[in-house]
Write an enzyme that holds these catalytic residues in place. Structure first.
Site, short mmCIF file in Angstrom:
data_model
loop_
_atom_site.label_atom_id
_atom_site.label_comp_id
_atom_site.label_asym_id
_atom_site.label_seq_id
_atom_site.Cartn_x
_atom_site.Cartn_y
_atom_site.Cartn_z
N ARG A 90 21.30 39.05 -23.71
CA ARG A 90 20.56 38.20 -24.63
C ARG A 90 19.06 38.52 -24.62
NH1 ARG A 90 22.74 37.02 -28.50
NH2 ARG A 90 21.15 35.45 -28.95
N ILE A 91 18.45 38.61 -23.45
CA ILE A 91 17.01 38.85 -23.38
C ILE A 91 16.68 40.30 -23.73
CG2 ILE A 91 14.96 38.74 -21.92
CD1 ILE A 91 16.20 36.03 -22.72
N CYS A 233 12.50 30.58 -18.62
CA CYS A 233 12.17 30.00 -19.92
C CYS A 233 11.65 28.57 -19.75
CB CYS A 233 13.39 30.02 -20.84
SG CYS A 233 14.87 29.25 -20.14
N THR A 234 12.22 27.82 -18.83
CA THR A 234 11.79 26.44 -18.63
C THR A 234 10.42 26.37 -17.98
OG1 THR A 234 14.12 25.78 -18.39
CG2 THR A 234 12.47 24.20 -17.66
N ARG A 278 29.18 24.17 -12.91
CA ARG A 278 29.11 25.27 -13.88
C ARG A 278 30.47 25.95 -14.04
NH1 ARG A 278 23.22 28.27 -13.72
NH2 ARG A 278 22.05 26.60 -12.72
N THR A 291 17.71 23.28 -11.20
CA THR A 291 16.71 24.15 -11.80
C THR A 291 15.53 24.24 -10.85
OG1 THR A 291 15.18 24.49 -13.66
CG2 THR A 291 15.71 22.21 -13.11
N ARG A 314 23.01 20.99 -18.68
CA ARG A 314 23.47 22.02 -19.62
C ARG A 314 24.38 21.34 -20.65
NH1 ARG A 314 23.04 27.36 -17.70
NH2 ARG A 314 21.20 27.46 -16.34
#
Length: 416
Positions: A90-91, A233-234, A278, A291, A314
């Site tokens: 994705r990145i 990202c957070t 998860r 996180t 999530r």
């Protein structure tokens, strides 16, 4: 190899960055249709970019072709820095799209290491379930991908020590696998012949410098750092506005919750995972998990060390997340003053990093947003003049990838 400072030594004393201070202009995607940027948010003074929420999805795929372009620095290299991408997920793919829109980039992407093969890599670059079709000419060769005439070599090797970085004269490796996130793992790229490594994930342990563009990237030094991390990202969402609030009001302590879209680390259906939550289906559940973003903010804003903690929820959305921070401050204040400080930063020292919105929007409306964080000003609250709630949205893929490109430009601008 140059000396690499510990993560904890990289911090900010100023919110201004040489790179972000001029990020008010926007570049056009290479090869994409030129359309009005109807889906971008505007500042409070400018009003909303679309007439209503129902228009957002229609506008999105036409508007995703614009992005923030970093301001050029005076010490730009005479030749472009040669870049390789390790990991084309994705990145990695978002990085290519973001970089392709920079008309003045000092970076030249020359190689991709991806184990899925050229055909799959080129197909997933061209067609994206979140961003839509990449309206550039993407051609798969025998051992390369060509994007609008630009040929990028594709190799496939899971061992960084065996990658052809020396023979290809690679300057910077964008480490986007999520695997090699410490100095030992990322250092294998340097052993293979690369000069610097940019990790697209939180760095672990000593020997990795952590930078958040707009907060502490002005502290990057070519001679000091060989391995750097763009944080998460957070953290990129939180750090800019938390620095503004800490500078203005003095943060005493705070708790955050990020309501985060699912990621590739979760399971589509129930299956084994080291985190038992998860392990449950990402498409069917709200999944509480950990996180490190709140604590990681202190790596770039050291005055917040030991003052923040939080969790992640999530949720069954594929992209865009929202961060909710409740904090106690030392200076008495009120809602309008808090929003005023954030708006001032969005229009000033952190333009292009912080965006300010007073529109009643939802997550889909923020897809393709270039900025690291979008303040939802209508949700700001103040209780008893010293307890604040601030809510900020972020495109956890696209906005983050823009900052990876920005940090790469910071590194390239100091090349010797």
């Amino acid at each position: 190899m140059a000396f690499v400072a510990p993560v904890s030594s990289v911090f900010s004393t100023s919110s201004k960055s040489a790179v972000c201070s001029g990020r008010s202009s926007f570049a056009q995607f290479s090869g994409l249709k030129k359309v009005n940027n109807t889906a971008r948010l505007q500042t409070a003074e400018q009003g909303s970019a679309f007439g209503g929420v129902s228009d957002a999805n229609d506008a999105f795929f036409n508007a995703v072709n614009t992005m923030g372009a970093p301001a050029r620095t005076s010490n730009a290299p005479s030749m472009k820095v040669r870049v390789a991408i390790n990991g084309f997920g994705r990145i990695g793919r978002n990085f290519i799209r973001c970089w392709a829109g920079r008309t003045d980039s000092n970076m030249d992407v020359v190689c991709i290491n991806d184990t899925s093969g050229v055909k799959t890599a080129s197909h997933l670059l061209k067609y994206d379930s979140i961003l839509g079709t990449f309206d550039s000419d993407v051609v798969a060769g025998e051992d390369s991908i060509t994007v609008d005439g630009k040929t990028i070599k594709v190799v496939s090797n899971r061992n960084p020590l065996e990658l052809p970085w020396k023979e290809m004269e690679i300057d910077i490796v964008v480490e986007a696998t999520g695997v090699f996130v410490d100095a030992v793992g990322a250092g294998k790229h340097i052993q293979a012949g690369a000069k610097k490594v940019l990790i697209t994930a939180p760095g672990k342990g000593e020997g990795v410098g952590t930078f958040v563009v707009g907060v502490n990237d002005h502290l990057y030094s070519h001679d000091k750092f060989d391995i750097v991390s763009n944080a998460s990202c957070t953290t990129n969402c939180m750090a800019p506005f938390m620095k503004v609030l800490d500078d203005e009001f003095g943060v005493v302590r705070g708790m955050m919750t990020t309501t985060h879209s699912y990621t590739g680390d979760q399971r589509l259906l129930d299956a084994g995972h080291r985190d038992l939550r998860r392990a449950r289906s990402a498409a069917l559940n709200i999944v509480p998990t950990t996180t490190g973003a709140a604590k990681a903010v202190a790596l770039v804003v050291p005055t917040l060390a030991g003052k923040l903690n939080g969790i992640a929820l999530r949720v069954p959305t594929p992209n865009v997340s929202v961060c909710d921070v409740v904090m106690q401050v030392s200076k008495k204040t009120f809602k309008e003053e808090v929003n005023g400080a954030l708006l001032k930063a969005a229009n000033g020292s952190m333009k292009g990093i912080i965006k300010y919105s007073d529109e009643p929007l939802v997550s889909c409306d923020y897809r393709g947003t270039d900025e690291s964080t979008i303040i939802d000003s209508s949700l700001t609250m103040v209780m008893g003049d010293d307890m604040l709630k601030v809510v900020a949205w972020y495109d956890n893929e696209w906005g983050y990838s823009q900052r990876v490109v920005d940090l790469g430009e910071v590194m390239a601008s100091q090349w010797k």
